[in-house]
Scaffold this active site. Structure first.
Site, PDB file in Angstrom:
ATOM      1  N   LYS A 169       0.855  -1.195   0.000  1.00 35.13           N
ATOM      2  CA  LYS A 169       0.000   0.000   0.000  1.00 35.13           C
ATOM      3  C   LYS A 169       0.887   1.239   0.000  1.00 35.13           C
ATOM      4  O   LYS A 169       1.488   1.592   1.002  1.00 35.13           O
ATOM      5  CB  LYS A 169      -0.913   0.053   1.229  1.00 35.13           C
ATOM      6  N   GLY A 222       7.192   5.262   7.685  1.00 39.27           N
ATOM      7  CA  GLY A 222       6.258   6.370   7.854  1.00 39.27           C
ATOM      8  C   GLY A 222       6.492   7.041   9.193  1.00 39.27           C
ATOM      9  O   GLY A 222       7.572   6.940   9.773  1.00 39.27           O
ATOM     10  N   THR A 224       6.189   8.132  13.241  1.00 39.02           N
ATOM     11  CA  THR A 224       6.361   7.362  14.476  1.00 39.02           C
ATOM     12  C   THR A 224       5.013   6.991  15.094  1.00 39.02           C
ATOM     13  O   THR A 224       4.840   5.861  15.575  1.00 39.02           O
ATOM     14  CB  THR A 224       7.225   8.169  15.466  1.00 39.02           C
ATOM     15  N   ALA A 225       4.046   7.893  15.066  1.00 35.08           N
ATOM     16  CA  ALA A 225       2.741   7.577  15.679  1.00 35.08           C
ATOM     17  C   ALA A 225       2.086   6.422  14.935  1.00 35.08           C
ATOM     18  O   ALA A 225       1.541   5.488  15.554  1.00 35.08           O
ATOM     19  CB  ALA A 225       1.843   8.811  15.658  1.00 35.08           C
ATOM     20  N   THR A 226       2.162   6.433  13.602  1.00 37.33           N
ATOM     21  CA  THR A 226       1.577   5.330  12.822  1.00 37.33           C
ATOM     22  C   THR A 226       2.328   4.034  13.110  1.00 37.33           C
ATOM     23  O   THR A 226       1.709   2.972  13.282  1.00 37.33           O
ATOM     24  CB  THR A 226       1.646   5.637  11.306  1.00 37.33           C
ATOM     25  N   GLU A 244      10.457   1.725  10.020  1.00 42.24           N
ATOM     26  CA  GLU A 244      11.382   2.823   9.700  1.00 42.24           C
ATOM     27  C   GLU A 244      10.586   4.106   9.893  1.00 42.24           C
ATOM     28  O   GLU A 244       9.635   4.354   9.144  1.00 42.24           O
ATOM     29  CB  GLU A 244      11.852   2.727   8.237  1.00 42.24           C
ATOM     30  N   CYS A 278      13.315  11.596   5.578  1.00 43.12           N
ATOM     31  CA  CYS A 278      13.449  11.251   6.998  1.00 43.12           C
ATOM     32  C   CYS A 278      14.860  11.509   7.505  1.00 43.12           C
ATOM     33  O   CYS A 278      15.076  11.681   8.697  1.00 43.12           O
ATOM     34  CB  CYS A 278      13.069   9.796   7.210  1.00 43.12           C
ATOM     35  N   GLU A 381       9.637  16.373  15.023  1.00 41.07           N
ATOM     36  CA  GLU A 381       9.950  16.332  13.599  1.00 41.07           C
ATOM     37  C   GLU A 381       9.045  17.302  12.832  1.00 41.07           C
ATOM     38  O   GLU A 381       7.836  17.337  13.043  1.00 41.07           O
ATOM     39  CB  GLU A 381       9.737  14.910  13.067  1.00 41.07           C
TER      40      GLU A 381
HETATM   41  P1  NDP Z   1       2.354   8.189   7.828  1.00 38.59           P
HETATM   42  O1  NDP Z   1       2.786   7.453   9.021  1.00 38.59           O
HETATM   43  O2  NDP Z   1       1.200   9.103   7.927  1.00 38.59           O
HETATM   44  O3  NDP Z   1       1.981   7.178   6.640  1.00 38.59           O
HETATM   45  C1  NDP Z   1       2.869   6.194   6.157  1.00 38.59           C
HETATM   46  C2  NDP Z   1       2.053   5.119   5.473  1.00 38.59           C
HETATM   47  O4  NDP Z   1       1.268   4.440   6.463  1.00 38.59           O
HETATM   48  C3  NDP Z   1       1.042   5.667   4.450  1.00 38.59           C
HETATM   49  O5  NDP Z   1       0.913   4.766   3.383  1.00 38.59           O
HETATM   50  C4  NDP Z   1      -0.217   5.727   5.290  1.00 38.59           C
HETATM   51  O6  NDP Z   1      -1.373   5.773   4.522  1.00 38.59           O
HETATM   52  C5  NDP Z   1      -0.085   4.457   6.089  1.00 38.59           C
HETATM   53  N1  NDP Z   1      -0.920   4.379   7.282  1.00 38.59           N
HETATM   54  C6  NDP Z   1      -1.423   5.381   8.037  1.00 38.59           C
HETATM   55  N2  NDP Z   1      -2.166   4.874   9.063  1.00 38.59           N
HETATM   56  C7  NDP Z   1      -2.120   3.530   8.949  1.00 38.59           C
HETATM   57  C8  NDP Z   1      -2.671   2.444   9.690  1.00 38.59           C
HETATM   58  N3  NDP Z   1      -3.448   2.646  10.758  1.00 38.59           N
HETATM   59  N4  NDP Z   1      -2.419   1.186   9.295  1.00 38.59           N
HETATM   60  C9  NDP Z   1      -1.634   0.956   8.218  1.00 38.59           C
HETATM   61  N5  NDP Z   1      -1.101   1.930   7.454  1.00 38.59           N
HETATM   62  C10 NDP Z   1      -1.317   3.206   7.822  1.00 38.59           C
HETATM   63  O7  NDP Z   1       3.633   8.938   7.272  1.00 38.59           O
HETATM   64  P2  NDP Z   1       3.716   9.927   6.056  1.00 38.59           P
HETATM   65  O8  NDP Z   1       3.207   9.268   4.810  1.00 38.59           O
HETATM   66  O9  NDP Z   1       3.138  11.221   6.478  1.00 38.59           O
HETATM   67  O10 NDP Z   1       5.293  10.043   5.889  1.00 38.59           O
HETATM   68  C11 NDP Z   1       6.057  10.909   6.633  1.00 38.59           C
HETATM   69  C12 NDP Z   1       6.739  10.209   7.791  1.00 38.59           C
HETATM   70  O11 NDP Z   1       7.497   9.120   7.303  1.00 38.59           O
HETATM   71  C13 NDP Z   1       7.727  11.109   8.486  1.00 38.59           C
HETATM   72  O12 NDP Z   1       7.593  10.966   9.888  1.00 38.59           O
HETATM   73  C14 NDP Z   1       9.072  10.560   8.057  1.00 38.59           C
HETATM   74  O13 NDP Z   1      10.106  10.803   8.958  1.00 38.59           O
HETATM   75  C15 NDP Z   1       8.774   9.114   7.918  1.00 38.59           C
HETATM   76  N6  NDP Z   1       9.764   8.473   7.045  1.00 38.59           N
HETATM   77  C16 NDP Z   1      10.680   7.631   7.606  1.00 38.59           C
HETATM   78  C17 NDP Z   1      11.660   7.058   6.826  1.00 38.59           C
HETATM   79  C18 NDP Z   1      12.660   6.097   7.393  1.00 38.59           C
HETATM   80  O14 NDP Z   1      13.294   5.384   6.619  1.00 38.59           O
HETATM   81  N7  NDP Z   1      12.858   6.045   8.697  1.00 38.59           N
HETATM   82  C19 NDP Z   1      11.770   7.367   5.388  1.00 38.59           C
HETATM   83  C20 NDP Z   1      10.743   8.250   4.913  1.00 38.59           C
HETATM   84  C21 NDP Z   1       9.767   8.794   5.738  1.00 38.59           C
HETATM   85  P3  NDP Z   1      -2.006   7.221   4.211  1.00 38.59           P
HETATM   86  O15 NDP Z   1      -1.027   7.905   3.347  1.00 38.59           O
HETATM   87  O16 NDP Z   1      -3.264   6.913   3.542  1.00 38.59           O
HETATM   88  O17 NDP Z   1      -2.200   7.896   5.546  1.00 38.59           O
END
Ligand code: NDP
Length: 490
Positions: A169, A222, A224-226, A244, A278, A381
């Site tokens: 996804k 994505g 940290t909260a997610t 990650e 990130c 962040e």
């Molecule tokens: P999110 O955590 O909002 O979303 C990441 C993914 O998770 C999206 O596809 C999102 O879908 C999905 N998602 C959200 N809620 C759920 C759930 N309950 N169950 C399953 N999947 C879910 O992050 P962002 O997309 O806003 O990305 C930014 C964040 O990602 C930043 O904090 C950044 O630091 C981090 N990041 C970390 C990296 C690393 O390697 N450590 C690299 C790149 C980014 P949807 O988009 O529909 O909400």
């Protein structure tokens, strides 16, 4: 108009509902993406395809992945434009970094799987042990919007290479290149059900992947909260999860550093991809003796970045991914002011954009000073083009400040003193520490974060191990007829 579809069991299919796709550079709707509520059909397809994909010879899996990589590479310009339109990033960045790296992800795992061998140990004369690396089965891959195809392929490549089927996804904000990849996977004849791609909202279709116990492991990149929520959702069923997550990475410039290249790299670390990486350095720690020089150089570099239509090849700095995200970053800049910080560069929506970009989600690269490490600006962040500069006076203080957040993804230090680098780099609580460079990546090294930045490591053999279960078969020697001495012929 682009109408993205789900890829389920080798067919592209719509969902009952759709969401609008909005171009960050223009603010205009330019397509639709399925709003899938449940990934159940995709998981069923992946589950049904799992045993034949696992039994497919590793050379054939590798060949298909190389064919997919070749197909993406042949379409480099179309993929680069699509990524730029979807995300707002400069097309040149997509053409030189995002898409080539996606191709390289597929190729590297397609090749490394050929070397990823089962292990064989003899226990004296008593027994032989064979350690088999067995695929998990179905892997869920959830990726964010900032480096869409780059991180999508980073997740699916090791899973497919090790013989797992995948339900992936992408972020619903940036789904187009994953959909294009899905079409090429059909063209190169990936068997139906091996790679399934479902689109929609995280709390809906994303959560349905996480909750389904037919999915043996989830690899997530994505916020940290997610990530925390996903880990909690999966804990009760003891399924594997790799997380990650976010960062609040320090860039540290010592007084003995080679100043011009250090400032240029610190500026790149702050503003590359509009600060939406990130690994970006949101906190710039600078020795007090060179503080003024560094601040002046950083502001000069920020002001010189060419902001504009991301599809223009000379644009260096594009739009933020969404209106909501820009609002969030702007609120954080305002909070920095409220906390007593000074916005000494940027902080506003830029003037002088072409007419068709006037409703886009642009924000100037921004430099803030005057806040210490206790400020929320320096703890949370931002994930946008904002860097806060903080002076320090001793090496020990620099390390203390670097470690003074709940995050621990990466750090970059700049010094010409090798002894200092050897002291400081290991003392920083982070998964990756760069010395006199930033964002240099080698596929073989583990990648991930500590503290609130991550759980587990991806990249190299760590990714291949995450996607497999080790199964040990211990056979007493000379107790059976036949020539084999264990499960794996030596
Ligand atoms: P999110 O955590 O909002 O979303 C990441 C993914 O998770 C999206 O596809 C999102 O879908 C999905 N998602 C959200 N809620 C759920 C759930 N309950 N169950 C399953 N999947 C879910 O992050 P962002 O997309 O806003 O990305 C930014 C964040 O990602 C930043 O904090 C950044 O630091 C981090 N990041 C970390 C990296 C690393 O390697 N450590 C690299 C790149 C980014 P949807 O988009 O529909 O909400």
């Amino acid at each position: 108009m682009v109408d993205v579809l789900n890829l389920i069991n080798g067919r592209h299919v719509p969902a009952d509902d759709t969401l609008d796709l909005i171009s960050p550079a223009t603010g205009k709707v330019y397509g639709t993406v399925p709003r899938t509520i449940s990934a159940s059909d995709a998981i069923m397809a992946a589950h049904d395809a799992a045993s034949s994909w696992r039994a497919t010879p590793v050379r054939e899996r590798s060949r298909l992945m190389h064919a997919l990589a070749d197909a993406i590479e042949s379409d480099l310009l179309a993929f680069s434009e699509a990524e730029s339109i979807d995300n707002g990033k400069p097309v040149e960045l997509a053409r030189t970094v995002d898409i080539p790296r996606a191709v390289a992800n597929l190729r590297w795992f397609a090749s490394s799987i050929l070397e990823f061998e089962n292990e064989h140990y003899e226990t004296g004369s008593r027994a032989v042990n064979d350690v088999l690396h067995v695929p998990v089965g179905v892997i869920g891959a959830i990726s964010p919007w900032n480096l869409p195809l780059y991180l999508f392929t980073w997740k699916i490549a090791p899973a497919l290479a090790t013989g797992n089927t995948v339900v992936a996804k992408p972020s619903e904000l940036t789904p187009v290149t994953a959909w294009m990849l899905g079409k090429l996977a059909q063209d190169v004849r990936f068997p139906p059900g091996v790679l399934n791609i479902v689109h929609g909202l995280g709390p809906e279709v994303g959560q349905s992947i996480v909750d389904d116990t037919r999915v043996g492991a989830v690899t997530f990149t994505g916020g940290t909260a997610t990530g925390r929520h996903i880990a909690e959702s999966m804990a009760a069923s003891f399924r594997k999860v790799s997380l990650e997550m976010g960062g609040k990475n320090p860039t540290i410039i010592f007084e003995d550093a080679d100043l011009e290249p250090s400032i240029s790299t610190a500026a790149a670390a702050a503003f590359a991809n509009q600060g939406e990486i990130c690994l970006c350095g949101e906190r710039l720690l600078v020795h007090e003796d060179i503080y003024e020089q560094v601040v002046e150089g950083l502001c000069r570099q920020a002001a010189a970045l060419k902001i504009g239509d991301p599809l223009e090849s000379e644009t260096q700095f594009g739009a933020l991914v969404s209106s909501e995200h820009r609002d969030r970053v702007e609120a954080m800049i305002q909070r920095a002011r409220d906390e007593g910080g000074q916005v000494i560069q940027g902080g506003s929506r830029p003037d002088g954009l072409p007419d068709h970009c006037r409703d886009g989600f642009f924000l100037e690269p921004t430099v803030i000073t005057g806040l210490d490490m206790t400020a929320r600006t320096n703890q949370e962040e931002i994930f946008g083009p904002v860097v806060c500069v903080i002076p320090f006076s001793t090496e020990a203080e620099a390390v203390e400040l670097a470690n003074a957040t709940d995050y621990g993804l990466s750090a970059a230090i700049f010094t010409s003193d090798a002894d200092r680098a050897a002291r400081v780099a290991p003392a920083i609580e982070a998964g990756t520490v760069w010395v006199n460079c930033w964002l240099v990546r080698d596929f073989r090294v583990p990648f991930g974060g500590v503290k609130n930045s991550g759980l587990g490591r991806e990249g190299g053999d760590d990714a291949l191990r995450f996607c497999t279960e080790a199964r040990t078969i211990c056979t007493a020697t000379k107790t059976m007829k036949g020539s084999a001495q264990g499960a794996v012929p030596s």
